[in-house]
Design an enzyme around this catalytic site. Structure first.
Site, PDB file in Angstrom:
ATOM      1  N   ARG A 114      32.963 -31.525  21.416  1.00  0.00           N
ATOM      2  CA  ARG A 114      32.519 -30.156  21.052  1.00  0.00           C
ATOM      3  C   ARG A 114      31.044 -30.285  20.710  1.00  0.00           C
ATOM      4  O   ARG A 114      30.705 -31.308  20.386  1.00  0.00           O
ATOM      5  CB  ARG A 114      33.209 -29.600  19.777  1.00  0.00           C
ATOM      6  N   THR A 158      36.240 -19.676  27.241  1.00  0.00           N
ATOM      7  CA  THR A 158      37.188 -20.686  27.212  1.00  0.00           C
ATOM      8  C   THR A 158      37.907 -20.913  28.363  1.00  0.00           C
ATOM      9  O   THR A 158      38.256 -19.852  28.972  1.00  0.00           O
ATOM     10  CB  THR A 158      38.016 -20.649  25.794  1.00  0.00           C
ATOM     11  N   THR A 168      34.736 -25.117  26.339  1.00  0.00           N
ATOM     12  CA  THR A 168      34.103 -23.392  26.160  1.00  0.00           C
ATOM     13  C   THR A 168      32.599 -23.490  26.116  1.00  0.00           C
ATOM     14  O   THR A 168      32.067 -24.502  25.964  1.00  0.00           O
ATOM     15  CB  THR A 168      34.838 -22.673  24.838  1.00  0.00           C
ATOM     16  N   ASN A 187      32.034 -20.682  24.191  1.00  0.00           N
ATOM     17  CA  ASN A 187      32.208 -19.862  23.278  1.00  0.00           C
ATOM     18  C   ASN A 187      32.503 -18.449  23.943  1.00  0.00           C
ATOM     19  O   ASN A 187      33.261 -18.116  24.892  1.00  0.00           O
ATOM     20  CB  ASN A 187      31.209 -19.844  22.236  1.00  0.00           C
ATOM     21  N   ASP A 194      30.557 -19.878  15.817  1.00  0.00           N
ATOM     22  CA  ASP A 194      31.904 -20.417  15.247  1.00  0.00           C
ATOM     23  C   ASP A 194      31.576 -21.218  14.058  1.00  0.00           C
ATOM     24  O   ASP A 194      32.436 -21.348  13.328  1.00  0.00           O
ATOM     25  CB  ASP A 194      32.404 -21.447  16.132  1.00  0.00           C
ATOM     26  N   SER A 237      36.727 -24.738  15.335  1.00  0.00           N
ATOM     27  CA  SER A 237      37.248 -24.331  16.681  1.00  0.00           C
ATOM     28  C   SER A 237      38.827 -23.832  16.292  1.00  0.00           C
ATOM     29  O   SER A 237      39.179 -24.141  15.362  1.00  0.00           O
ATOM     30  CB  SER A 237      36.994 -25.121  17.676  1.00  0.00           C
ATOM     31  N   SER A 238      39.088 -23.191  17.226  1.00  0.00           N
ATOM     32  CA  SER A 238      40.583 -22.575  17.347  1.00  0.00           C
ATOM     33  C   SER A 238      41.331 -23.431  18.467  1.00  0.00           C
ATOM     34  O   SER A 238      42.465 -23.235  18.667  1.00  0.00           O
ATOM     35  CB  SER A 238      40.889 -21.234  17.196  1.00  0.00           C
ATOM     36  N   GLY A 297      41.010 -17.822  24.181  1.00  0.00           N
ATOM     37  CA  GLY A 297      41.179 -16.716  23.511  1.00  0.00           C
ATOM     38  C   GLY A 297      40.883 -16.802  22.093  1.00  0.00           C
ATOM     39  O   GLY A 297      41.407 -15.871  21.320  1.00  0.00           O
ATOM     40  N   GLY A 298      39.952 -17.646  21.613  1.00  0.00           N
ATOM     41  CA  GLY A 298      39.258 -17.391  20.380  1.00  0.00           C
ATOM     42  C   GLY A 298      40.290 -17.668  19.379  1.00  0.00           C
ATOM     43  O   GLY A 298      41.246 -18.603  19.411  1.00  0.00           O
TER      44      GLY A 298
HETATM   45  N1  GLY Z   1      34.664 -20.764  20.502  1.00  0.00           N
HETATM   46  C1  GLY Z   1      35.974 -20.486  20.190  1.00  0.00           C
HETATM   47  C2  GLY Z   1      36.722 -21.611  19.692  1.00  0.00           C
HETATM   48  O1  GLY Z   1      36.357 -22.679  19.773  1.00  0.00           O
HETATM   49  O2  GLY Z   1      37.684 -21.535  18.875  1.00  0.00           O
END
Ligand code: GLY
Length: 602
Positions: A105, A413, A431, A433, A455, A484-485, A505-506
């Site tokens: 990341r 993403t 991603t 983002n 984020d 992150s998610s 999908g965040g």
């Molecule tokens: N940018 C969205 C995530 O990493 O959750």
């Protein structure tokens, strides 16, 4: 089977279709899985899946194919993910049965500061963490892909990047779905894209995005990928690094040559837990282990936490979308996202109480706080009392403002899964983002730069673009990784590979993955049905139960409303994909019909 029966089946299928894109004639329906024996790739784009399949067919393993698919996505879906961003992967090695997690990341630049997006009065500067060079963190995709390939790949580095270079150099025809998704992203970032000469030149004609059927050629990106193929160091210390750093310096960004030179991907231990369901006939006979991404993703921790909290209800015996099952799942989601806001951050900077959060004991405690006949308002759901962290509450008078929510959607993403003949597997989410990242391209490189800085919790209790609030644990610091998610996940049974799954999908990623896992493990759905089935989502704040339009019947909706859920029916969201390994060792893969992903195999 008679012709009338077939026609009736088709008619029912058509009637049960629901419109995914309000102004488009693109429909979502239950997809049939692809079944193959040897290898499979499933990604969000057919051209990228083709690239992965090409590499598998040439004798490449799951890592080779995953690297090829990831580079290809960077070209064919530059609005969602790319080499200007970062991601996570989980790798299952067939021989050792080991599961490893790689964190590639983005990291905050060395010059980043905690209050960099606030004005002199301590107020958030609108869009400062979203638009333009200042929103970008140091990209990790190239370093991550090189790291996993260097250790585990079989074919040459040049070979696995080749399909992406061809797609960038020769161009590809924009499909209606990709054009629609690009347009969604483009329209929401138009001002920034148009004011950045490089982005404007690549992604627009007369100031507008392309039409379906037109060809998108990315010559600069092709040159950049060719340099990366020659030597990945070109990205971090060579001519690409210099181009990025120059562009940053000229446009108020913070990334320097030093940031790029010192970027390192990090191998981490995945978070794993047993899948337990009370009274399930399979619960103890065949232990199912779920492994997912640890911090700096919140994905794995909260996926396991929710599964633990809901483990005292047997979903299968209750039946599909039973109000009790839905209610419990939603209350568990609220608890998880409340804990997320307080405790989750980069584990190299803050102590994240992972063991506690994923422990069955903590889940039991939290389960006792759930009342089955009444939905708790989010204001009543607090983060648990775990390892003390400096409290960082909402400032007095500050209220959660859901109007800042720009997007829950999945133009950002991308997720892909690969399984090879040996049953090595990769589950990878990456991603930039938001759609088109920061909305800027580093001049001369063709690289869309991420806006991953958003984020971070840019200020206490101030929601990011996904409506997620954060705390001291996720405050900005130099070299720190934003929370992150993303939830790339691998499921095994008795050590045997069972499933690879993940989604874009965040904030909705965690709940998408949760529901597809339940669909497979609890409801015995095939993978096509599992990824297609309608979904729900709650993330604590805003206090809103999001429901796929037509997901729930009138009686179920009424019962949930009676319990106090604030339901909002919306267009479908997400773009999940998965591959299962069936008991007879067949691979069964499918991509979400909400997108245009594709499974390819042989
Ligand atoms: N940018 C969205 C995530 O990493 O959750």
């Amino acid at each position: 089977m008679g012709i009338f029966y077939k026609l009736r089946v088709k008619l029912i299928a058509v009637i049960s279709l629901y419109v995914i894109f309000p102004n488009q004639s693109v429909l979502a329906y239950f997809v049939s899985p692809l079944k193959t024996k040897n290898g499979m790739v499933v990604s969000a784009n057919p051209l990228a899946s083709d690239a992965g399949l090409e590499i598998l067919s040439k004798g490449g393993n799951a890592v080779d194919a995953a690297v090829a698919t990831t580079f290809a996505i960077s070209v064919v879906e530059p609005f969602s993910a790319g080499i200007g961003g970062g991601g996570f992967l989980l790798l299952h090695q067939a021989q050792t049965k080991e599961i490893r997690a790689l964190d590639f990341r983005e990291r905050a630049p060395l010059k980043a500061t905690k209050n960099m997006y606030l004005d002199a009065n301590g107020k958030v500067r609108p869009n400062a963490s979203v638009d333009g060079h200042l929103a970008a963190a140091t990209p990790g995709t190239v370093a991550g892909l090189y790291e996993v390939h260097r250790r585990y790949g079989k074919l040459s580095w040049q070979e696995v990047i080749k399909p992406a270079i061809t797609l960038a150099k020769d161009g590809f025809i924009l499909s209606p779905v990709v054009t629609y998704r690009s347009l969604q992203a483009f329209n929401s970032r138009k001002k920034t894209i148009l004011s950045n000469p490089a982005a404007r030149e690549i992604f627009t004609r007369n100031g507008e995005f392309y039409q379906p059927g037109e060809k998108l050629v990315q010559r600069d990106l092709a040159r950049t990928l060719t340099l990366v193929a020659q030597n990945p160091e070109n990205f971090y210390t060579g001519s690409i690094a210099r181009a990025i750093a120059d562009d940053m310096a000229k446009n108020g960004g913070l990334i320097t040559l030093q940031d790029l030179k010192t970027y390192k991907p990090i191998w981490r231990n995945p978070v794993c837990g047993n899948f337990v369901q009370v009274n399930s006939s399979t619960a103890n006979s065949s232990p199912t282990k779920i492994c997912s991404m640890p911090p700096p993703s919140s994905g794995g921790v909260h996926l396991l936490q929710i599964l633990n909290i809901i483990s005292d209800i047997n979903f299968k015996s209750l039946g599909w979308h039973n109000p009790d099952a839905l209610h419990l799942m939603v209350e568990a989601m609220k608890i998880a996202y409340a804990d997320r806001s307080q405790y989750l951050g980069d584990p190299d900077f803050v102590k994240v109480p992972v063991a506690q959060l994923i422990s069955p004991e903590y889940a039991k405690l939290r389960r006792q706080q759930i009342t089955m006949d009444r939905a708790k308002a989010s204001s009543e759901v607090k983060p648990g009392d775990l390892t003390p962290l400096t409290p960082f509450p909402l400032r007095e008078g500050e209220k959660f403002n859901s109007s800042v929510l720009k997007s829950y959607e999945s133009t950002e993403t991308s997720h892909l899964n690969v399984i090879d003949a040996q049953r090595n597997a990769v589950s990878l989410t990456f991603t930039v983002n938001l759609g088109f990242g920061a909305g800027v391209v580093a001049a001369g490189t063709g690289i869309v730069l991420n806006n991953e800085m958003d984020d971070f919790a840019i200020a206490p209790g101030v929601p990011n673009a996904f409506g997620l609030v954060g705390n001291e644990a996720n405050a900005i610091a130099p070299r720190k990784t934003p929370l992150s998610s993303m939830t790339p996940t691998i499921v095994t049974e008795n050590g045997r590979l069972r499933m690879v799954v993940g989604a874009p999908g965040g904030s909705t990623i965690i709940t998408q993955v949760l529901q597809v896992i339940l669909n497979v493990l609890q409801y015995n759905m095939n993978v096509g049905t599992a990824v297609s089935a309608p979904r729900i989502h709650h993330q604590w704040l805003p206090d809103q139960l999001r429901v796929d339009k037509f997901a729930l019947d009138a009686m179920t909706l009424a019962e949930l409303r009676r319990r106090g859920h604030n339901i909002k029916e919306t267009e479908p969201w997400g773009n999940i994909n998965a591959i299962l390994v069936t008991p007879d060792n067949t691979l069964e893969g499918a991509a979400d019909p909400r997108g245009e992903g594709a499974a390819r195999g042989f």
